[in-house]
Structures are given as structure tokens and as C-alpha cells.
Enzyme design. Structure first.
Site, PDB file in Angstrom:
ATOM      1  N   LYS A 119       1.074  -0.963   0.324  1.00  0.00           N
ATOM      2  CA  LYS A 119      -0.124  -0.212  -0.159  1.00  0.00           C
ATOM      3  C   LYS A 119       1.340   1.103   0.475  1.00  0.00           C
ATOM      4  CE  LYS A 119      -2.297   1.711   3.808  1.00  0.00           C
ATOM      5  NZ  LYS A 119      -2.874   1.970   4.693  1.00  0.00           N
TER       6      LYS A 119
ATOM      7  N   ARG B 149     -10.349  -0.772   6.775  1.00  0.00           N
ATOM      8  CA  ARG B 149      -9.454  -2.233   7.225  1.00  0.00           C
ATOM      9  C   ARG B 149     -10.074  -1.726   8.816  1.00  0.00           C
ATOM     10  NH1 ARG B 149      -5.030  -0.471   9.394  1.00  0.00           N
ATOM     11  NH2 ARG B 149      -3.652  -0.096   7.433  1.00  0.00           N
TER      12      ARG B 149
ATOM     13  N   LYS C  24       1.254   9.977  27.929  1.00  0.00           N
ATOM     14  CA  LYS C  24       1.352   8.892  28.417  1.00  0.00           C
ATOM     15  C   LYS C  24       0.409   8.374  30.068  1.00  0.00           C
ATOM     16  CE  LYS C  24       5.471  10.600  26.574  1.00  0.00           C
ATOM     17  NZ  LYS C  24       7.092  10.883  26.909  1.00  0.00           N
TER      18      LYS C  24
END
Length: 336
Positions: free
Chosen positions: A78, A122, A242
């Protein structure tokens, strides 16, 4: 001697069934199983950036090659480009690209396909498959952050695959885009309550399943925004602080080596000594195969951080290519 390959534009892909989620769920289930069994080849994807130092994180072209073994062995690549300001400045979709499929027996190209629809669908299938393993059973409240093509396909696929969703909380930094998104979906699915929120915190805190679909280059989602039992699919990668990685009960990735690359959030945490592969709960394929359990408690806060894998694109494209061949869809091109 002549060689032929099939060209499929977006309309062809839609006609072959590529605008519905099930083909992608089937393809990714196979691809993720191959990943768990190490029956694949997937080099780390290179990023081509015009301004590597100062450019926006979403301004890039990515090459994503892979080979998938098993019953439906296929190779391909891709090639997908992105500019974060395409929608706002040019009235264009953010990303565009092509997929080339190669016959593993000869390595000859057999298909060239439009990539952005496959890529967005996807990506949505990643959230669907992850939610089947990591979301609370029977969840009713879904949150979508970002109202572009990715957000649209994420919502479409989740609604196609989970019939118990009752409320969808939506946020976009552009309030007009959010309003249009909510109005359109409310007309399509009047039995579901679509709610445009004033800010990201309101949307996130109401979601049992939260999906990020933005182009942000700065984190904004705090751990305390997440309700007990929330599953967050961090599709756009940069959205969570985080502390979410550190405090979440479980962190799942699609591929550790892809997620632990230079400058990625996980890599930063590893270098800071705050995260490690040992702290990782699983790779997504290990949940699909049942080698590692998914959600084990309704109160767990679970984070999925999927970088996106070439095997997902190539497997999806091959499934659609086969359906197009069976239905005589597409344009045959001569290679020579």
C-alpha cells in the site's frame, strides 16, 4: 507474451462489497491469525516526509509492503499519502493511495486498487475485532472523536457489527463538521441517539467504547476522563496522554515492533523506563487466536494502540479482489 492485471477504482471496490464491514472483519481475522502464528513478512514501513523536522505528523507518504502466508497467500504494497489540511484547505479527503497485489508464485502484479476506502474500512475492522475481545459485553454507549472519513467508517462498521449500541457521542474540533455528521447519521439511523458534545472530555467520559479518529499531533485525553470499564481504540495514535498507557489495566497493540519505533509514544515510555514489552498485555492477533484472554473484568480500563499493519490492507484488498473477479467487476489492464 502478455500479462494482465485488474484495476479497481473506488466505485468498483464498493460494487464488489468493499463498503461493508464484514469482508474486512473476515480478512483481518485471517491476517491477525497469520500474525499470531508468525506466518507473514512485514518490513517496518518507511515514512516519506517533505519536512521531517517541522511538518505536521499527518503530512506523509507511507509505503507498506507485506506478504501473508496460509490458505490465501498474497503479497503486495500500500502506497498512501496524507495531508492534514486537505479537507479544510482543498475540500479533499485527507488520505489517498493505491494498493498493488502480487501473485506470490511469480511475484507479478495482479491488481492495482484504490486504497483509501480499503484503508479506512480495514482500520474500522481493527476497532470492531478489538471491541469483540476488549469492550464490555453489550455496551450501549459509543464515542467517536473526529468526523472525517475515518470516523465515518469507524461508526458505520461499529453499528453494522454491534446491534446493542443505543447512544453515540460525537466530537470534532470543527463544530459545523460535527453537526453535519450527527445530522446525517441521525437521519440514517433514527433509532439511535446521536449526541454532538461541546468538548472532547464530555464525549470521552460518556463512552463505554471510545474511538479516536483525528489528525492531532498533541495528546489531549486524560486517564481520569475514562469511565470504569472503558475500552479506548486509539486509532489516531497521538490522542492519549502517556499516563493512560501507564495507568490502564491492559494495553494491547497490533504489532510491538511497529509501535515501539522511534518517537512513537510507546517508544518514548520505554526509553523513560515507564513501559516495556513485558508490561504489554497482548498483540491483537493473540486475542483472535485465543492464546491470551481479552477483557476479564467489567471494570478494566483497556487501551488499544494500533499503528496499522500492511497485512491488514493486503489481506483486505485480496478478499475484495477475489470478489471482484467472481462478479466480473473492474478494468483489465495489459502489463505489456
Amino acid at each position: 507474451m502478455n500479462r494482465e492485471m485488474l484495476y479497481l477504482n473506488r466505485s468498483d471496490i464498493e460494487q464488489a462489497g468493499g463498503n461493508h464491514s464484514q469482508v474486512y472483519v473476515d480478512a483481518l481475522t485471517e491476517a491477525l491469525t497469520a500474525h499470531a502464528h508468525n506466518d507473514f513478512v512485514q518490513p517496518l514501513k518507511p515514512y516519506l516526509r517533505q519536512d521531517p523536522e517541522n511538518g505536521h505528523i499527518a503530512d506523509r507518504i507511507i509505503a507498506m509492503p507485506s506478504h501473508i502466508g496460509g490458505e490465501h497467500a498474497i503479497s503486495g504494497i500500500k502506497w498512501i499519502g496524507s495531508k492534514h489540511d486537505n479537507p479544510s484547505k482543498r475540500n479533499m479527503e485527507r488520505a489517498s493511495g493505491v494498493i498493488i497485489l502480487n501473485d506470490p508464485e511469480t511475484n507479478y502484479p495482479i491488481a492495482v486498487m484504490e486504497a483509501s476506502l480499503i484503508s479506512s474500512m480495514r482500520t474500522a475492522a481493527v476497532s470492531v475485532i478489538a471491541a469483540k475481545h476488549l469492550a464490555k459485553k453489550g455496551f450501549k454507549d459509543l464515542t467517536i472523536i473526529g468526523c472525517g472519513l475515518i470516523g465515518d467508517k469507524q461508526l458505520q462498521s461499529m453499528l453494522e457489527q454491534f446491534d446493542h449500541i443505543e447512544r453515540v457521542f460525537v466530537y470534532d474540533q470543527f463544530s459545523e463538521a460535527c453537526a453535519r455528521f450527527v445530522d446525517r447519521w441521525q437521519q440514517q439511523r433514527p433509532e439511535i441517539n446521536f449526541i454532538a458534545t461541546e468538548n472532547a472530555k464530555e464525549a470521552v467520559s460518556n463512552g463505554e467504547v471510545v474511538i479516536t479518529c483525528t489528525v492531532t499531533d498533541q495528546p489531549y485525553i486524560e486517564y481520569d476522563w475514562l469511565q470504569k470499564g472503558a475500552f479506548i481504540s486509539n486509532i489516531s495514535i497521538m490522542d492519549v496522554h502517556k499516563e493512560v498507557f501507564i495507568k490502564a489495566d491492559k494495553v494491547v497493540v497490533d504489532d510491538w515492533s511497529q509501535c515501539n519505533r522511534e518517537k512513537k509514544t510507546i517508544n518514548q515510555l520505554v526509553l523513560e523506563g515507564k513501559f516495556s514489552k513485558e508490561a504489554l498485555h497482548a498483540e491483537l492477533g493473540q486475542l483472535v487466536t485465543g492464546d491470551i484472554p481479552g477483557r476479564e473484568d467489567d471494570d478494566e480500563i483497556i487501551l488499544l494502540n494500533p499503528m496499522g499493519m500492511a497485512i491488514e490492507d493486503i489481506s483486505s484488498a485480496y478478499f475484495i479482489y477475489q470478489q471482484a473477479q467472481q462478479q466480473n467487476i473492474g478494468t483489465t489492464l495489459n502489463l505489456y
